[in-house]
Design a protein around this motif. Structure first.
Motif, PDB file in Angstrom:
ATOM      1  N   ASP A  69       1.753  -4.704  -3.093  1.00  0.00           N
ATOM      2  CA  ASP A  69       1.035  -5.602  -2.200  1.00  0.00           C
ATOM      3  C   ASP A  69       1.118  -5.127  -0.744  1.00  0.00           C
ATOM      4  O   ASP A  69       2.183  -4.787  -0.260  1.00  0.00           O
ATOM      5  CB  ASP A  69       1.694  -6.979  -2.408  1.00  0.00           C
ATOM      6  CG  ASP A  69       1.487  -7.939  -1.274  1.00  0.00           C
ATOM      7  OD1 ASP A  69       0.401  -7.942  -0.705  1.00  0.00           O
ATOM      8  OD2 ASP A  69       2.431  -8.693  -0.987  1.00  0.00           O
ATOM      9  N   HIS A  89      -0.053  -6.927   1.994  1.00  0.00           N
ATOM     10  CA  HIS A  89      -0.195  -8.010   2.990  1.00  0.00           C
ATOM     11  C   HIS A  89       1.087  -8.102   3.812  1.00  0.00           C
ATOM     12  O   HIS A  89       2.055  -8.700   3.375  1.00  0.00           O
ATOM     13  CB  HIS A  89      -0.454  -9.341   2.296  1.00  0.00           C
ATOM     14  CG  HIS A  89      -1.781  -9.407   1.603  1.00  0.00           C
ATOM     15  ND1 HIS A  89      -1.952  -9.024   0.295  1.00  0.00           N
ATOM     16  CD2 HIS A  89      -2.994  -9.800   2.037  1.00  0.00           C
ATOM     17  CE1 HIS A  89      -3.233  -9.186  -0.038  1.00  0.00           C
ATOM     18  NE2 HIS A  89      -3.878  -9.649   1.006  1.00  0.00           N
ATOM     19  N   LEU A 147       3.659 -11.304  -2.135  1.00  0.00           N
ATOM     20  CA  LEU A 147       2.513 -12.208  -2.261  1.00  0.00           C
ATOM     21  C   LEU A 147       1.666 -11.873  -3.470  1.00  0.00           C
ATOM     22  O   LEU A 147       0.595 -12.431  -3.659  1.00  0.00           O
ATOM     23  CB  LEU A 147       1.651 -12.141  -0.997  1.00  0.00           C
ATOM     24  CG  LEU A 147       2.300 -12.814   0.203  1.00  0.00           C
ATOM     25  CD1 LEU A 147       2.883 -11.790   1.147  1.00  0.00           C
ATOM     26  CD2 LEU A 147       1.331 -13.703   0.914  1.00  0.00           C
ATOM     27  N   SER A 148       2.129 -10.945  -4.291  1.00  0.00           N
ATOM     28  CA  SER A 148       1.255 -10.428  -5.338  1.00  0.00           C
ATOM     29  C   SER A 148       1.459 -11.118  -6.671  1.00  0.00           C
ATOM     30  O   SER A 148       0.748 -10.842  -7.622  1.00  0.00           O
ATOM     31  CB  SER A 148       1.523  -8.937  -5.514  1.00  0.00           C
ATOM     32  OG  SER A 148       2.822  -8.754  -6.054  1.00  0.00           O
ATOM     33  N   GLY A 149       2.440 -11.995  -6.768  1.00  0.00           N
ATOM     34  CA  GLY A 149       2.705 -12.608  -8.067  1.00  0.00           C
ATOM     35  C   GLY A 149       3.728 -11.834  -8.881  1.00  0.00           C
ATOM     36  O   GLY A 149       4.080 -12.227  -9.990  1.00  0.00           O
ATOM     37  N   ILE A 187       4.047 -16.081  -1.979  1.00  0.00           N
ATOM     38  CA  ILE A 187       3.354 -17.102  -2.759  1.00  0.00           C
ATOM     39  C   ILE A 187       4.095 -17.219  -4.080  1.00  0.00           C
ATOM     40  O   ILE A 187       3.892 -16.427  -4.992  1.00  0.00           O
ATOM     41  CB  ILE A 187       1.872 -16.739  -2.929  1.00  0.00           C
ATOM     42  CG1 ILE A 187       1.240 -16.678  -1.536  1.00  0.00           C
ATOM     43  CG2 ILE A 187       1.170 -17.746  -3.833  1.00  0.00           C
ATOM     44  CD1 ILE A 187      -0.236 -16.543  -1.500  1.00  0.00           C
TER      45      ILE A 187
END
Lengths: 137, 550
Positions: A15, A17, A64-66, A94
């Motif tokens: 990720d 971000h 944030l990528s799961g 997240i």
């Protein structure tokens, strides 16, 4: 004088971000901590190696990528395997509540999700590191 | 004007005496100061013909088409992609059945980075932020039952854009549809990846070659395809201001135009297929001004600096997505309202296509229920509130025209700075954009912390227990396993001699100067995987490493 808190901030996985982690880096630094940012796409091995080399008090990871259920346990595992579990592993991203509970049961520290305030994060790191330092004395 | 000036002075004197006088500074979301009142004085230098004009005419401030939404509404294009190809195909059929008019594919991180699902670096990431695509086989499933000559598809893919486009062309071939009938967009904007989104593979120079190869190939074979969607969206999400989004995005656009010209292409051949992608943030007027300024700047530069002769080369057509970064985890239903206002900005600004975010996106990929509300938001905007009845309704507003002008000047100041620093690629290497954006992001966050900026439900009007009140979509971890099993089967069932020959040919082309797209298309047709194709290119082109900047 007590040495300043040293924190390694890392973005594991694929990720890219990095807005959040860069904001956190500036906030922790403005709060008087020493911040080392690894940059993007670090493997768990590289993160743990850097944390030990830099002799940090804490690792903060942003996911944030799961992929948090893969990445946090791997880093935790490696810290333990290398006898470095005095280093606090906390993070943000997240991450659903259910996963936060599961990760904390494994031994991960606080996990901050969108909407957390910078002050909350600063206070948490200060408090947690103070306690850990006291426990080690 | 003298009369207006006198009137304004009298008003200002009265306002200062008012018991409600307030000397706080009012700013836009980006921090631009806003005057309490705008009058003809603020737009006295404006020339209607030169600066505003008519829709469909230079400088296109009022829109790129003569009739705008009266002739054709914007395309309602919700971005979707989740888990497996089959799940994504089901979501597409669901959205089409509810009136969506274009498709938009989100790929997972391994696909964006050119790794197959069974690569060690893909672990934990497969199907998470989008759909996993390893080979043509997955693309066949994604578009199963969807007629590619009648639906336009946008694919958010950058470093491996030409590979995914090749897969799309190959799926169409199997449906019996020739490539010239295909319509859609690949994002294919590598410059903004280095600046903001950070999903790159190769270094800048070979990346730019892949892009000019794609522009040249499409001009010949896929003429209706938008070959780059030059994206400010991610620049804004990374924390930039509106002016930075506008300036950095257009600067990237100019860099592609210059690269195309340097590669020997005629600007009027490829420029009409360049499109843009902007963010719609919370500040309604600032956003509208941004879109209007963007059109005017692009038209002027394309005509006057790059010598484009066709009016189609001057048009800045754009897709808009509402700002994911403006959504809050607290009181998530409020996000429906934020998104609606942001969508309004996109429409008042004359967007050609719109994605409205779902209320649950601070938690996960959207559920069907949440995405339907987001789509309905657009439909209400289009059909109920009258906003599409006339073109560029905010034109002539003293405030909006003044702000549009200010945006334009702000962007030009950035263009001058970028040029002084040696151009876009040099600025990327120096981390100039990255630092400007990170500073803006930190400034914004501090404003929220200090209550200088109010965020409903976050730092005012808060409630206890206001998170986690809506259902969240979960991606089954089994997707990763199934994807790896399918990949193994594919590798054993396909004609591996053909695959090796196609990959060897691609290597030869990549090492030389021939266009890479036909060789990629051949690899795709024989079911080489994305990872195998990227490996060949990576071994020839090398890999990009970002300098760590803080």
């Amino acid at each position: 004088m007590e040495r300043p808190i040293r924190v390694l901030l890392a973005k594991p996985g694929l990720d890219g971000h990095d807005r959040g982690i860069k904001v956190i880096a500036s906030a922790l630094r403005d709060a008087g901590m020493e911040v080392i940012y690894t940059g993007l796409r670090q493997t768990p091995e590289a993160i743990v190696r850097a944390a030990i080399q830099e002799d940090v008090d804490a690792i903060g990871m942003s996911v944030l990528s799961g992929a948090h259920m893969t990445l946090f346990p791997e880093v935790l595992e490696l810290l333990r395997a290398q006898g470095a579990d005095h280093i606090l592993l906390f993070g943000g991203g997240i991450i659903p509540d259910k996963d936060i509970r599961a990760l904390q049961q494994m031994g991960v520290g606080a996990l901050f999700t969108p909407g957390a305030s910078l002050q909350e994060i600063i206070d948490y790191v200060r408090r947690e590191i103070a306690e850990r330092r006291k426990a080690q004395q | 004007m003298d009369k207006v000036a006198q009137g304004k002075a009298r008003w200002a004197a009265r306002a200062a005496q008012s018991p409600c006088a307030d000397d706080r500074q009012f700013i836009t979301v980006s921090g631009t100061p806003i005057q309490p009142l705008y009058t003809p004085l603020d737009i006295q230098d404006l020339d209607f013909e030169k600066d505003i004009g008519f829709p469909g005419s230079f400088p296109f401030t009022r829109g790129v088409r003569d009739t705008m939404y009266r002739g054709k509404l914007w395309t309602m294009r919700q971005f979707a992609g989740l888990g497996s190809a089959k799940q994504t195909n089901e979501r597409f059929h669901y959205l089409l059945a509810h009136g969506q008019t274009g498709l938009s594919v989100a790929f997972d991180l391994p696909t964006l980075m050119g790794y197959d699902s069974d690569h060690p670096r893909s672990k934990g990431e497969v199907g998470r932020c989008g759909v996993a695509v390893d080979s043509l086989q997955d693309m066949e499933v994604i578009f199963s039952g969807i007629p590619l000559d009648r639906i336009s598809t946008s694919m958010t893919i950058n470093a491996p854009a030409s590979i995914l486009l090749a897969m799309y062309i190959a799926v169409a071939e199997k449906q019996g549809i020739p490539s010239w009938k295909l319509t859609g967009t690949i994002q294919n904007d590598i410059l903004k990846e280095y600046i903001a989104q950070k999903e790159w593979i190769y270094p800048p120079a070979p990346s730019m070659r892949l892009i000019t190869d794609t522009m040249a190939f499409c001009a010949q074979h896929v003429p209706k395809w938008n070959t780059i969607s030059i994206s400010g969206y991610h620049i804004r999400e990374a924390g930039s201001t509106a002016v930075q989004e506008l300036a950095f995005t257009l600067a990237d656009g100019f860099a592609y135009v210059e690269a195309g010209i340097a590669a020997g292409l005629d600007v009027d051949v490829f420029a009409p297929r360049l499109s843009f992608f902007f963010n719609a943030h919370l500040d309604l007027f600032e956003e509208v001004a941004k879109y209007r300024a963007a059109r005017r700047l692009w038209a002027r530069y394309m005509r006057d600096k790059y010598g484009a002769k066709k009016p189609e080369s001057w048009l800045l057509r754009f897709h808009t997505q509402t700002a994911g970064c403006s959504l809050t985890a607290q009181q998530p239903e409020n996000n429906i309202i934020r998104t609606a206002y942001e969508a309004l900005a996109g429409v008042l600004g004359g967007t050609q296509s719109l994605h409205t975010n779902s209320m649950d996106e601070t938690y996960a990929l959207p559920t069907e229920h949440a995405v339907k509300i987001a789509l309905r938001t657009q439909q209400i905007l289009a059909y109920e509130i009258g906003v599409a009845n006339t073109i560029d309704p905010l034109a002539g507003s003293y405030f909006v025209e003044a702000l549009t002008d200010q945006m334009e000047k702000g962007a030009e100041a950035y263009f001058a700075e970028i040029e002084k620093r040696g151009g876009v690629l040099k600025c990327i290497e120096q981390g100039y954009f990255q630092r400007e954006i990170a500073e803006a992001a930190y400034r914004y966050q501090r404003q929220i912390e200090n209550q200088e900026r109010i965020v409903v439900g976050v730092n005012r009007f808060t409630e206890e227990g206001d998170t986690g009140t809506i259902p969240i979509l979960e991606i089954d971890p089994a997707v990763e396993h199934e994807q790896c099993v399918a990949l193994k089967r594919l590798r054993s069932e396909r004609d591996n001699d053909k695959v090796q020959r196609a990959l060897a040919d691609l290597r030869r082309v990549a090492e030389g100067t021939e266009n890479t797209v036909p060789a990629i298309l051949e690899c795709v047709r024989v079911y080489a995987t994305e990872g195998e194709i990227v490996d060949v290119l990576r071994s020839v082109f090398g890999e990009y490493q970002e300098p760590v900047l803080l």
